[in-house]
Design a protein around this motif. Sequence first.
Motif, PDB file in Angstrom:
ATOM      1  N   TYR A 133       0.849  -1.172   0.000  1.00 38.73           N
ATOM      2  CA  TYR A 133       0.000   0.000   0.000  1.00 38.73           C
ATOM      3  C   TYR A 133       0.888   1.226   0.000  1.00 38.73           C
ATOM      4  CZ  TYR A 133      -3.895   2.957   1.249  1.00 38.73           C
ATOM      5  OH  TYR A 133      -4.846   3.915   1.270  1.00 38.73           O
ATOM      6  N   MET A 134       0.890   1.929  -1.128  1.00 37.82           N
ATOM      7  CA  MET A 134       1.837   3.026  -1.340  1.00 37.82           C
ATOM      8  C   MET A 134       1.679   4.171  -0.346  1.00 37.82           C
ATOM      9  SD  MET A 134       3.816   1.980  -3.666  1.00 37.82           S
ATOM     10  CE  MET A 134       4.690   3.467  -4.057  1.00 37.82           C
ATOM     11  N   GLY A 135       0.442   4.523   0.006  1.00 45.10           N
ATOM     12  CA  GLY A 135       0.232   5.607   0.959  1.00 45.10           C
ATOM     13  C   GLY A 135       0.860   5.312   2.302  1.00 45.10           C
ATOM     14  N   CYS A 136       0.799   4.058   2.727  1.00 45.40           N
ATOM     15  CA  CYS A 136       1.375   3.679   4.017  1.00 45.40           C
ATOM     16  C   CYS A 136       2.894   3.723   3.989  1.00 45.40           C
ATOM     17  CB  CYS A 136       0.879   2.296   4.426  1.00 45.40           C
ATOM     18  SG  CYS A 136      -0.847   2.309   4.928  1.00 45.40           S
ATOM     19  N   ARG A 137       3.484   3.480   2.853  1.00 43.71           N
ATOM     20  CA  ARG A 137       4.945   3.569   2.758  1.00 43.71           C
ATOM     21  C   ARG A 137       5.415   4.989   3.032  1.00 43.71           C
ATOM     22  NH1 ARG A 137       6.622  -0.211  -2.428  1.00 43.71           N
ATOM     23  NH2 ARG A 137       6.048  -2.176  -1.422  1.00 43.71           N
ATOM     24  N   GLY A 138       4.734   5.954   2.450  1.00 46.53           N
ATOM     25  CA  GLY A 138       5.096   7.351   2.682  1.00 46.53           C
ATOM     26  C   GLY A 138       4.909   7.757   4.128  1.00 46.53           C
ATOM     27  N   GLU A 195      10.128   1.667   5.192  1.00 47.25           N
ATOM     28  CA  GLU A 195       8.990   1.870   4.295  1.00 47.25           C
ATOM     29  C   GLU A 195       7.994   0.713   4.308  1.00 47.25           C
ATOM     30  OE1 GLU A 195       9.602   1.517  -0.079  1.00 47.25           O
ATOM     31  OE2 GLU A 195      11.696   1.267   0.490  1.00 47.25           O
ATOM     32  N   HIS A 196       8.404  -0.467   4.739  1.00 47.71           N
ATOM     33  CA  HIS A 196       7.527  -1.644   4.774  1.00 47.71           C
ATOM     34  C   HIS A 196       6.875  -1.847   6.143  1.00 47.71           C
ATOM     35  CE1 HIS A 196       9.063  -2.627   0.833  1.00 47.71           C
ATOM     36  NE2 HIS A 196      10.292  -2.501   1.309  1.00 47.71           N
ATOM     37  N   GLU A 238       3.167  -2.892   6.154  1.00 49.08           N
ATOM     38  CA  GLU A 238       2.714  -3.917   5.204  1.00 49.08           C
ATOM     39  C   GLU A 238       1.931  -5.044   5.857  1.00 49.08           C
ATOM     40  OE1 GLU A 238       5.711  -5.361   2.542  1.00 49.08           O
ATOM     41  OE2 GLU A 238       5.877  -3.415   1.548  1.00 49.08           O
ATOM     42  N   THR A 278      -1.670  -4.122   6.402  1.00 53.07           N
ATOM     43  CA  THR A 278      -2.526  -3.779   5.262  1.00 53.07           C
ATOM     44  C   THR A 278      -2.583  -4.889   4.216  1.00 53.07           C
ATOM     45  OG1 THR A 278      -0.688  -2.656   4.143  1.00 53.07           O
ATOM     46  CG2 THR A 278      -2.109  -1.303   5.530  1.00 53.07           C
ATOM     47  N   ASP A 279      -2.030  -6.052   4.512  1.00 52.38           N
ATOM     48  CA  ASP A 279      -1.997  -7.101   3.488  1.00 52.38           C
ATOM     49  C   ASP A 279      -3.368  -7.700   3.199  1.00 52.38           C
ATOM     50  OD1 ASP A 279      -2.152  -8.477   5.883  1.00 52.38           O
ATOM     51  OD2 ASP A 279      -0.494  -9.826   5.472  1.00 52.38           O
TER      52      ASP A 279
END
Length: 120
Positions: free
Chosen positions: A1-6, A15-16, A19, A22-23
């Motif tokens: 989930y790209m938003g969560c990485r930021g 950055e993970h 994860e 949100t998987d």
Amino acid sequence: YMGCRGIALSINENEHFFEDKTDNATASLRLLHYPPHPSSKMTDDLYGAGPHTDYGILTILAQTSSGLQVRNVKNEWIAVPVVPGTLVVNLADMVARWTNGYYQSTPHRVYNNFSDVHRY
């Protein structure tokens, strides 16, 4: 989930970091309709959606008309300008929880003071 990485990187985490949270994420789509209100019944406290925060992680809104307001840190309600071709992103309650309050969920409401206008 790209938003969560930021979000993870912004709080100095890997950055993970989110994860595994949100998987198995779910997404929902709600279509809202705010009907017109006769001028004779207009009041200053007429809401399409009363003040609230959203649960979950993010809310993404394609705003097509005015009425959305957010509460700032001074506890003032301010109108969110409509910018054609853009999206409004609200951080939700889960982000506040995951970041131990570093980010807050966005209190917002829909002020429904438009007579004779259907809003979607």
